[in-house]
Design a protein around this motif. Structure first.
Motif, PDB file in Angstrom:
ATOM      1  N   UNK A 278       0.806  -1.225   0.000  1.00  0.00           N
ATOM      2  CA  UNK A 278       0.000   0.000   0.000  1.00  0.00           C
ATOM      3  C   UNK A 278       0.838   1.273   0.000  1.00  0.00           C
ATOM      4  N   UNK A 281       1.849   1.850  -3.446  1.00  0.00           N
ATOM      5  CA  UNK A 281       0.674   2.242  -4.236  1.00  0.00           C
ATOM      6  C   UNK A 281       0.310   3.702  -3.983  1.00  0.00           C
ATOM      7  N   UNK A 282       0.434   4.121  -2.738  1.00  0.00           N
ATOM      8  CA  UNK A 282       0.096   5.510  -2.426  1.00  0.00           C
ATOM      9  C   UNK A 282       1.076   6.472  -3.101  1.00  0.00           C
ATOM     10  N   UNK A 284       2.708   5.853  -5.759  1.00  0.00           N
ATOM     11  CA  UNK A 284       2.361   5.800  -7.181  1.00  0.00           C
ATOM     12  C   UNK A 284       1.245   6.785  -7.502  1.00  0.00           C
ATOM     13  N   UNK A 285       0.221   6.796  -6.662  1.00  0.00           N
ATOM     14  CA  UNK A 285      -0.894   7.717  -6.881  1.00  0.00           C
ATOM     15  C   UNK A 285      -0.435   9.164  -6.833  1.00  0.00           C
ATOM     16  N   UNK A 286       0.436   9.466  -5.893  1.00  0.00           N
ATOM     17  CA  UNK A 286       0.963  10.832  -5.784  1.00  0.00           C
ATOM     18  C   UNK A 286       1.711  11.211  -7.059  1.00  0.00           C
ATOM     19  N   UNK A 288       1.382   9.878 -10.094  1.00  0.00           N
ATOM     20  CA  UNK A 288       0.446   9.979 -11.226  1.00  0.00           C
ATOM     21  C   UNK A 288      -0.167  11.367 -11.289  1.00  0.00           C
ATOM     22  N   UNK A 289      -0.565  11.834 -10.123  1.00  0.00           N
ATOM     23  CA  UNK A 289      -1.227  13.131 -10.063  1.00  0.00           C
ATOM     24  C   UNK A 289      -0.209  14.269 -10.175  1.00  0.00           C
ATOM     25  N   UNK A 290       0.982  14.067  -9.637  1.00  0.00           N
ATOM     26  CA  UNK A 290       2.050  15.068  -9.767  1.00  0.00           C
ATOM     27  C   UNK A 290       2.343  15.320 -11.244  1.00  0.00           C
ATOM     28  N   UNK A 292       0.464  15.398 -13.603  1.00  0.00           N
ATOM     29  CA  UNK A 292      -0.562  16.207 -14.266  1.00  0.00           C
ATOM     30  C   UNK A 292      -0.392  17.699 -14.011  1.00  0.00           C
ATOM     31  N   UNK A 439       5.632  13.334   1.499  1.00  0.00           N
ATOM     32  CA  UNK A 439       4.982  12.021   1.590  1.00  0.00           C
ATOM     33  C   UNK A 439       5.746  11.108   2.539  1.00  0.00           C
TER      34      UNK A 439
ATOM     35  N   UNK B 281      -5.003   2.769  -1.410  1.00  0.00           N
ATOM     36  CA  UNK B 281      -3.819   3.576  -1.119  1.00  0.00           C
ATOM     37  C   UNK B 281      -3.432   4.424  -2.327  1.00  0.00           C
ATOM     38  N   UNK B 282      -3.542   3.852  -3.500  1.00  0.00           N
ATOM     39  CA  UNK B 282      -3.184   4.609  -4.702  1.00  0.00           C
ATOM     40  C   UNK B 282      -4.141   5.785  -4.901  1.00  0.00           C
TER      41      UNK B 282
END
Lengths: 689, 689
Positions: A278, A281-282, A284-286, A288-290, A292, A439, B281-282
């Motif tokens: 997790x 994964x978190x 990764x999400x940051x 992905x959005x960064x 953009x 983070x 989490x992502x």
């Protein structure tokens, strides 16, 4: 992808009880030639092994590679050179997207931080290492071990920057070998395709097959400012491979866990992975959005996002293996069998029989100590500018000590590579640094809790993002000259510095050292001692007929070109260039670069594009040459299929497959898409010399 | 926090073999008064139970609440009304940050989408439901079950929008009860504190204790445009609670899994959680970074990020319970004991003995079918504007059918709430919609693979983010009037629509229906049939002396005010307002609002702030009143401690604690920090009436 990445050391199935056909990541000094002959009718000679060993090189950043011309030309994966490609790029010239080709020798561009290691000698130092720690426990054992290894390395390599000496622990301490390398640190970028074709299919197709990637990167080793003379190199096969053919992979698998005890595997399953996945994964999400935020942020975060996604998928596959009760039952049966054999031998039982239980008992304490240890040795404090600051602070203090008394990452040997890394002119992106550090602080507080003493010291009264902003915006460490001055200036420079990142690192360093020392004395040392006893018992029963767990050192694997069964669907061993065009929708990650769309009419679409083989490989093998029994290149390893991911814990020859770019597609693309005539000529000339 | 949230139905320890002291989320028609008397010397009377049942109300959005005055005043948590608070906010007036207080009756503002349900009657309909499905399997059984439930609901509640009828499956089909409610849909916001004190400590302190939150929200139920007359309400206790005192919690625990078989628990552990946690989490990471785009995005994403973090932490706690081998061994022992008792009774064994094995066998097929089923019934297609579009498309088609033949979410009963939700004037944030939908598409492709037929239809040749942008920027569904027109217009309006989101939903709906029908026929129906047999066997052996798994219906739990032991550290049952100020660093999430800083000198700092009790509760219980044996309010449930998270699978009275705001802190804050005199007077008047 199979890069053995610094972020996390990452790499489904069933295991047979004994070593399986094609199983094994073999050391070059214990290669089972007789086994290969029995299975494939070909016995690799000492000359074959020597030739392959010398032509293979390790990319110290986490990959494998090989010399492909007598003038230092090196083949590896695009995803192994993409770091350098990104470092040489700017907002105006993004070679990751556009690709890079040095039309002339003068156009070859130095990678800021790239080390290639050619293995020249292996010698057994088991007695020295084990002798040094005999009778010692805890911190004393760790100190003795570090001192012994530092002395062994120093004795052979000294401070010669063109050499590298590593003491390698095989079979988890059963054997200690000294690996001596020729070290190349002037490495220049020659060719990289566009990201969109190198990693066609992106994350969705990663670790999958059928596959259609042109995942090659070409660099050149230099010595004294000139292309290195590399008389041992691999030639391109004239005809490529065919289904069923015997093939070898020479490369550096990073890490496997096949020899861990059940207690350790259960810990990994129940504690480690549920926390790591997790968190990854978190992040990764940051990212992905960064990305953009804008095109420049997309470029900045590109490489790290690839690592994160790759590691995540690899880790998920490993977790699935451990969550498969049938697989765990097989591992348990193997352990029971070995323990029964030990118990049947009174001498062995007396010496080593309790080692498994000792490791099992350690897991409770490990679970208690690991969160703080992982925090101080992990992502937060080891990466980015804060990682640099802590390294500068620690290295200054360690260098005041005699070589043998230092932490292992600061011995004279280790400092050669460390100095290159610390002072390399690698671009730093403050917005990405700040996001990542914020983070990391947040995550550390989440894991350890607000009331933990390290967390209190880490944050003070600041919010994680505010602290990250203050440190990143205030530090001058992004400038390589500043880092170099602090490194060179040693303790005095560190003490005098008022750089906020250095000030912060100075304040945290004692806590970090204390947490690390405590864990290593109470967990690492007794775990290693028990593992050495298990290794001895295993040798007594099986000898060295089983390969050691991977250690990011050179290994040779054998196997065959062979498809597999994916849940009832047979998958053929080869794809073709035609399939690449069929899969291209035009939308990322299935969008082909313009040059490939334009070249389509000129290409032989029936050319094999990617292929699968039964070779036993894992993360770190990225960039390994796939070679035939003549020692000639028939492919370039870049991945494993989805069933290979459990390979960390065991090899399943029925479905585990290594994935390569076919040598024929490589030549077709280099010549007809990229018109990289200088490189193609060099390969062709080398082939015929 | 304990909200039972629509995003994921989320809720460490050891279990004793028998029902434990204080264990149980009891239905009001099977409350173990004798057990309470034996343990605490107080026997709740029928009048006590009736009074509490009528004063308790359910927030259909996933929380619990209670009437606290005869004029419809309702107490629940801040985190239960924060959705409404956010919906009433704008970029200029952010009541989440500033708090909200209706100084006059006219200032009370209607929540766009809020339903309160007061339980008025429970009746047994087991024979009707089980009779309808007898002898049927697969899709036929599902259809018969849906039809029977629709008819039962219709017969009692008709289409009266002020009533609500739910057929509730207790003991996983062992008992079917009809729950009849009075339904309030005109609910207005009266008071909400600032987020920073309501959720002081934020995510790091969530599910932890000691704790210092002022997590209260006050709304009022209206009927015919006037405050509802609610003669059954709870009074504020004059003196609050004390350590050791008997206390009750009346509320609606959302879901527990204590009756699942070992095969189902292992599936949850090995398959479900390892996929769910990283995905959550992502998404969390994406939201964290999305919030950094600017203050408006921070505001937009606030509520959803809270849900995601809350669910993540809750799920992580549940996973830890299932990853604890000692806990699983206890669950296995309980199952073996029950199965042994069944096996010892020839009649039971013949009828129900094979049910466990049948469920175990189903898990293999489940693992195969679940990814696509989860995809079509989960996040991607059920939330946001695409969720609205699919609901509009499906409801139009379903409404052409007779009531008893519809999917259960489109019966006349269900349509009352559905229409309110669909047409509510809730702000839509296109940038957040687009980000979320792009992530959902990407994730669905990742899980099912690029070559899955649903994925191919879902994406066509578009990249996930591009598709999300096209749909969100092109649709008019953000306008509630457009949604209302499409809902009212039915099939004709849907067929005629060229709104891109509706067009897209129309194209996907047949695939979604087919996947869902297949899974429900092959997994849901046989799982339910087997669970009914297990429930029958359990009744035969244990009777209804064990409480049924939670079903988001009204339950009563008993327990005592009591601290606990946190890994060797004793934790006292109460914190104080003084502790709140001591913990405040000034940095989020430990920053207090200005009004609290200003009021400090006027407050009695020794006032108990939060407290822990042994009540057995779980997500959905948020907002439940904590009451003494007089039926008076002594606290307001808002959370459980970290050890309560395993409560999904079993109750551990030694460490599992419910966390409440103390009634004394509530009054102290309402009067001295907020000067909410109108509300305080209403509470005081009610107390003395």
């Amino acid at each position: 992808m199979l890069r053995f990445c610094a972020l996390l050391f990452v790499s489904f199935f069933t295991l047979s009880a004994a070593a399986l056909a094609d199983e094994g990541m073999w050391t070059f000094n214990n290669f089972p030639s007789a086994k290969v002959q029995a299975a494939y009718g070909f016995r690799p000679s000492a000359a074959f092994l020597d030739h392959v060993r010398k032509a293979a090189v390790r990319d110290a950043g986490g990959c494998s590679a090989s010399f492909i011309s007598p003038s230092g030309l090196v083949m590896t994966n695009h995803h192994c050179v993409v770091g350098c490609v990104g470092q040489l790029s700017t907002a105006q010239h993004d070679f990751v997207q556009s690709g890079f080709y040095a039309k002339t020798a003068e156009d070859e561009r130095a990678c800021p931080d790239f080390e290639l290691d050619q293995l020249t000698q292996i010698s057994d130092v088991t007695a020295k290492v084990q002798g040094a720690t005999a009778g010692k426990t805890g911190d004393a054992a760790n100190k003795a071990q570090n001192a012994a290894e530092a002395q062994i390395q120093q004795a052979t390599c000294g401070t010669d920057k063109t050499l590298r000496c590593d003491v390698v622990s095989l079979y988890h301490g059963g054997i200690y070998d000294l690996y001596r390398y020729k070290r190349y640190t002037d490495v220049r970028l020659v060719f990289a395709p566009q990201y969109n074709v190198a990693q066609f299919g992106g994350d969705p197709d990663n670790f999958n097959f059928p596959r259609y990637d042109f995942d090659i990167g070409v660099v050149r080793a230099y010595e004294n400012g000139k292309p290195a003379a590399t008389p041992d190199y691999l030639r391109w096969s004239a005809n490529g491979s065919k289904a069923g053919e015997l093939v070898f992979v020479a490369g550096n698998p990073g890490s496997t866990s096949r020899e861990l005890t059940m207690a350790q595997l259960e810990y990994t399953r129940d504690v480690t992975y549920p926390e790591q996945l997790p968190a990854l994964a978190e992040y990764r999400g940051i990212l992905e959005e960064f990305e953009k935020r804008g095109p420049e942020q997309l470029r900045e975060a590109h490489e790290i996002r690839f690592y994160v996604e790759n590691d995540f998928k690899a880790l998920l596959g490993r977790q699935r293996a451990l969550n498969d009760p049938a697989f765990m039952a097989q591992k348990a049966a193997q352990e029971r069998k070995l323990r029964a054999a030990v118990a049947a031998d009174a001498r062995l039982q007396r010496a080593d029989g309790s080692a498994w239980d000792q490791i099992a008992r350690l897991q409770t304490l490990r679970q208690q100590l690991a969160p703080r240890y992982n925090a101080v040795t992990g992502f937060t404090f080891e990466s980015g500018l804060l990682g640099d600051a802590l390294t500068l602070v620690e290295s200054a203090e360690e260098r005041t000590k005699p070589n043998a008394q230092r932490l292992p990452e600061y011995t004279d040997q280790a400092l050669i590579g460390l100095e290159q890394q610390l002072t390399a002119p690698i671009p730093v992106y403050p917005d990405l640094e700040e996001t990542t550090l914020g983070f990391a602080f947040t995550k550390t507080r989440e894991v350890l809790g607000t009331d933990d003493s390290l967390v209190k010291k880490m944050l003070g009264t600041e919010a994680p993002d505010d602290l990250a902003h203050r440190l990143v915006s205030g530090t001058k460490l992004a400038d390589p000259a500043v880092r170099k001055a602090l490194f060179t200036g040693g303790q005095a420079a560190i003490t005098a510095s008022d750089d906020p990142m250095i000030v912060y690192a100075r304040s945290l360093d004692p806590d970090i050292r204390a947490i690390r020392k405590d864990y290593e004395a109470r967990i690492t040392a007794p775990s290693r001692a028990a593992a050495e006893r298990i290794a001895k018992a295993r040798f007594a029963i099986y000898g060295t007929s089983v390969d050691p767990d991977a250690t990011f050192t050179l290994r040779l694997s054998y196997g065959a070109v062979k498809g597999f069964d994916a849940n009832g669907t047979p998958v053929a061993p080869y794809t073709t260039i035609a399939g690449l065009y069929e899969r291209a929708t035009g939308a990322f990650p299935y969008a082909l670069p313009e040059s490939w769309l334009a070249a389509k009419p000129s290409l032989n679409l029936a050319t094999p594009m990617n292929l699968v083989t039964t070779n036993d490989i894992i993360g770190g093998n990225s960039g390994s040459p796939l070679i035939d029994k003549n020692g000639d290149i028939v492919g370039l390893i870049f991945d494993g299929n989805i069933y290979s991911l459990g390979g960390d814990f065991g090899y399943d020859g029925t479905r585990n497959r290594a994935v390569s770019v076919d040598s024929r597609a490589l030549l077709e693309g280099l010549s007809k898409v990229y018109h990289a005539d200088r490189i193609v000529s060099e390969i062709e000339a080398a082939r015929h010399s």
